[in-house]
Enzyme design. Structure first.
Site, PDB file in Angstrom:
ATOM      1  N   LYS A  98      12.269  85.194  42.176  1.00  0.00           N
ATOM      2  CA  LYS A  98      12.199  83.740  42.403  1.00  0.00           C
ATOM      3  C   LYS A  98      13.435  83.196  43.134  1.00  0.00           C
ATOM      4  O   LYS A  98      13.290  82.424  44.083  1.00  0.00           O
ATOM      5  CB  LYS A  98      12.070  83.044  41.043  1.00  0.00           C
ATOM      6  CG  LYS A  98      11.626  81.612  41.132  1.00  0.00           C
ATOM      7  CD  LYS A  98      10.155  81.559  41.448  1.00  0.00           C
ATOM      8  CE  LYS A  98       9.564  80.192  41.290  1.00  0.00           C
ATOM      9  NZ  LYS A  98       8.097  80.250  41.347  1.00  0.00           N
ATOM     10  N   CYS A 155      20.371 107.124  35.823  1.00  0.00           N
ATOM     11  CA  CYS A 155      19.574 107.615  34.699  1.00  0.00           C
ATOM     12  C   CYS A 155      18.736 108.829  35.131  1.00  0.00           C
ATOM     13  O   CYS A 155      19.284 109.868  35.437  1.00  0.00           O
ATOM     14  CB  CYS A 155      18.733 106.482  34.124  1.00  0.00           C
ATOM     15  SG  CYS A 155      18.099 106.852  32.479  1.00  0.00           S
ATOM     16  N   TYR A 156      17.411 108.685  35.204  1.00  0.00           N
ATOM     17  CA  TYR A 156      16.582 109.819  35.665  1.00  0.00           C
ATOM     18  C   TYR A 156      17.082 110.331  37.008  1.00  0.00           C
ATOM     19  O   TYR A 156      17.128 111.537  37.255  1.00  0.00           O
ATOM     20  CB  TYR A 156      15.125 109.368  35.784  1.00  0.00           C
ATOM     21  CG  TYR A 156      14.162 110.455  36.247  1.00  0.00           C
ATOM     22  CD1 TYR A 156      13.569 111.316  35.330  1.00  0.00           C
ATOM     23  CD2 TYR A 156      13.856 110.608  37.604  1.00  0.00           C
ATOM     24  CE1 TYR A 156      12.684 112.301  35.751  1.00  0.00           C
ATOM     25  CE2 TYR A 156      12.976 111.594  38.032  1.00  0.00           C
ATOM     26  CZ  TYR A 156      12.384 112.435  37.103  1.00  0.00           C
ATOM     27  OH  TYR A 156      11.521 113.408  37.511  1.00  0.00           O
ATOM     28  N   GLU A 212      22.368  97.935  36.864  1.00  0.00           N
ATOM     29  CA  GLU A 212      21.576  96.837  37.444  1.00  0.00           C
ATOM     30  C   GLU A 212      21.112  95.803  36.429  1.00  0.00           C
ATOM     31  O   GLU A 212      20.575  94.772  36.813  1.00  0.00           O
ATOM     32  CB  GLU A 212      20.355  97.418  38.182  1.00  0.00           C
ATOM     33  CG  GLU A 212      19.256  98.024  37.289  1.00  0.00           C
ATOM     34  CD  GLU A 212      19.519  99.476  36.871  1.00  0.00           C
ATOM     35  OE1 GLU A 212      20.685  99.919  36.967  1.00  0.00           O
ATOM     36  OE2 GLU A 212      18.569 100.147  36.432  1.00  0.00           O
ATOM     37  N   GLY A 214      13.539 106.583  35.514  1.00  0.00           N
ATOM     38  CA  GLY A 214      12.104 106.838  35.388  1.00  0.00           C
ATOM     39  C   GLY A 214      11.797 107.295  33.984  1.00  0.00           C
ATOM     40  O   GLY A 214      12.693 107.723  33.261  1.00  0.00           O
ATOM     41  N   HIS A 273      22.667 101.912  33.145  1.00  0.00           N
ATOM     42  CA  HIS A 273      21.995 101.050  34.131  1.00  0.00           C
ATOM     43  C   HIS A 273      22.920  99.924  34.595  1.00  0.00           C
ATOM     44  O   HIS A 273      23.006  98.890  33.934  1.00  0.00           O
ATOM     45  CB  HIS A 273      20.717 100.460  33.514  1.00  0.00           C
ATOM     46  CG  HIS A 273      19.660 101.492  33.293  1.00  0.00           C
ATOM     47  ND1 HIS A 273      18.741 101.833  34.261  1.00  0.00           N
ATOM     48  CD2 HIS A 273      19.411 102.295  32.232  1.00  0.00           C
ATOM     49  CE1 HIS A 273      17.961 102.793  33.798  1.00  0.00           C
ATOM     50  NE2 HIS A 273      18.342 103.089  32.560  1.00  0.00           N
ATOM     51  N   ASP A 306       6.521  79.093  45.871  1.00  0.00           N
ATOM     52  CA  ASP A 306       6.053  80.375  46.408  1.00  0.00           C
ATOM     53  C   ASP A 306       5.054  80.205  47.546  1.00  0.00           C
ATOM     54  O   ASP A 306       5.218  80.776  48.629  1.00  0.00           O
ATOM     55  CB  ASP A 306       5.416  81.232  45.304  1.00  0.00           C
ATOM     56  CG  ASP A 306       6.346  81.421  44.124  1.00  0.00           C
ATOM     57  OD1 ASP A 306       7.556  81.215  44.295  1.00  0.00           O
ATOM     58  OD2 ASP A 306       5.856  81.772  43.033  1.00  0.00           O
TER      59      ASP A 306
END
Ligand code: XMP
Length: 522
Positions: free
Chosen positions: A378, A82-83, A177, A55, A175, A233
């Protein structure tokens, strides 16, 4: 239905959704939730593990988002990123301070101090992505350091990973991710499988049952409308909602006349075969009428957007005469949702990018809006489409702009120019497919230029149209490299276009990357 799942509490990081995606890529179902959940609410949702996201705030700032500390007493495994890690340190009796040295942003190297299941299968040094200005200067009681970042020059090493004694609470400063942390997926795998002990294998296709169930409940007794464009979509959203409420979903297809050759018939055929026949509105004349005389690209987009809304609204009102409609379904996906981000905005406020083809519809029509794909990326939507039985031709379709061929005809759009471009574009697509390159190239299309170029035909000279061919490689459309189409394929395309579309007398190949050249010419 799956029972094991991970809940990500979102403290406002731009990467939160990537955490959810990275966990789902490890075949564990994952959802994002607000950080304001109480311990009781978390207990009711019963996640198998919790991630506290990053964050933009500092944990010691007044008003920074907090966590109900009782959540940490529930016995659920927790990973703070992180945060999230700093919040754990702050809540559990450690100390977090502004870094006395420079903030760490970007690629960094960490040194792993201890063999830990989190780093199983990895080396002693790992490349990771950092993005923080605060540091943990004192570990909470009972915690130990697992890794430090390798400081530059005289800068001291900073804590990069920690865990508690029981191995239930972990924190990482970097991170895992983002793709700049090359072994992030392995670390998440280790955390999920070795540390949290999760066993089930979730697949995006499993979402079908779950979402259908949710939609059935939410749309009970309601009738819904959706604008289907033929793109992945809106098609996936339509088939999903149809699975939930059957004929109470009314799919509408507006034929703008600006689609590629044969596209309108193809889309109708696909939906017919799926048992979901489309209400087709032939609005070609109306669109061409509104585009007459317009050459400015933005004015073209505006005219198309407005015409689309008008046509769709008229059709909705007509259908409403038959039976009332309550809901508008839209195939908005996560990349259409732009997080507002930035300091002081960990409020999860999200703004929808206005789609050129459907922008403004919900407000205009006054229907309840349902967006069943809003949290998906996607590739997850494509996977869901496959699980729903949508054919590859829709699921794997390359991106196509909402305003259609109007952005690929420079200058005024007329039915004649559309017909020319459709032919040239169909030849390009056919030849790329014949060369077996259609799966490899991210996007490829033809563009009709607003200039005439001199040509010789037999003994005479004349002036004909110029068609530009564009083929690009890209990950996400934000940047792109021009694709090196083999010369023999280019030669065949050029020769066929100039022979089969006699109005076109010159074919050129666009060798510009993005930036600076956008993918579309407009
Ligand atoms: P540019 O031309 O900006 O395009 O490099 C990036 C990607 O976006 C697609 N594109 C659109 N997609 N509605 C869409 O849904 C639009 O109005 C639109 N305009 C461009 C483009 O084809 C490329 O993939």
């Amino acid at each position: 239905m799956t029972r094991e799942w991970v809940c990500v509490l979102d403290f406002g990081s731009q990467y939160t959704r990537l955490i959810a995606k990275a966990i789902r890529a490890q075949e564990v179902y994952c959802e994002v939730a607000p950080p304001t959940l109480s311990a009781r609410e978390v207990q009711e949702r019963a996640p198998s593990a919790l991630v506290l996201s990053g964050g933009p705030r500092s944990v010691y700032e007044p008003g920074a988002p907090r966590l109900d500390p009782k959540i940490l007493e529930l016995g659920i495994p927790v990973l703070g990123i992180c945060y999230g890690m700093q919040l754990l340190a702050h809540l559990l009796g450690g100390r977090v301070e502004r870094s006395p040295h420079k903030a760490e942003y970007g690629v960094a190297e960490i040194e792993i101090a201890e063999d830990d299941p989190l780093f199983a299968g990895l080396g002693k040094r790992e490349r990771v992505w950092m993005s923080h200005g605060d540091v943990i200067t004192k570990l909470p009681p009972g915690f130990r350091a697992l890794a430090h970042s390798v400081g530059e020059g005289s800068a001291p090493p900073l804590l990069a990973a920690m865990r508690d004694e029981a191995g239930r609470v972990y924190g990482v400063q970097f991170h895992p991710e983002v793709h700049h942390t090359p072994h992030g997926p392995q670390m998440l795998h280790n955390w999920l499988r070795r540390i949290c002990g999760l066993r089930e294998r979730w697949r995006p296709g499993d979402l079908v049952g779950q979402r259908v169930e949710e939609l059935r409940e939410r749309l009970e007794g309601k009738r819904a409308l959706i604008a289907v464009s033929g793109g992945v979509d809106s098609s996936v959203a339509a088939v999903l909602v149809h699975r939930a409420i059957g004929e109470r979903l009314v799919p509408v297809f507006v034929d703008t006349g600006l689609l590629r050759k044969g596209e309108s018939e193809r889309v109708q055929g696909v939906f017919e075969r799926l048992g979901l026949p489309l209400h087709v509105v032939d609005a070609r004349e109306e669109f061409f009428g509104k585009l007459r005389g317009i050459t400015d690209p933005e004015a073209k987009r505006k005219a198309i957007g407005e015409t689309f809304i008008r046509v769709f609204e008229r059709e909705a009102r007509r259908l409403e005469q038959e039976e009332p409609l309550d809901v508008l379904v839209q195939g908005t996906i996560y990349s259409d949702v732009i997080e507002s981000g930035g300091a002081g905005t960990a409020s999860h406020a999200e703004v929808i990018k206005s789609h050129h083809n459907v922008g403004g519809l919900p407000e205009k029509l006054g229907f309840e809006l349902v967006e069943p794909l809003r949290d998906l990326f996607k590739d997850e939507v494509r996977e869901l489409g496959r699980a729903l039985g949508l054919p590859e031709e829709i699921v794997d379709e390359q991106p196509f702009p909402g305003p259609g061929l109007a952005v690929r005809i420079l200058g005024e759009v007329t039915p004649e120019k559309v017909a020319l471009l459709q032919e040239a574009d169909a030849i390009l697509r056919e030849e790329v497919r014949r060369a077996g390159l259609h799966r490899e190239i991210w996007q490829y299309f033809a563009v009709l230029l607003p200039v005439r170029s001199v040509a010789v035909r037999g003994d005479g000279r004349g002036y004909g149209y110029v068609v530009a061919l564009r083929a690009v490689h890209s990950r996400d459309g934000m940047t792109a490299d021009w694709y090196k189409l083999p010369h023999d394929v280019l030669a065949r395309i050029s020769s066929r276009i100039t022979n089969e579309v006699p109005e076109v007398t010159r074919v050129v190949y666009d060798i510009t990357s993005k930036p600076p050249g956008t993918i579309e010419w407009e």
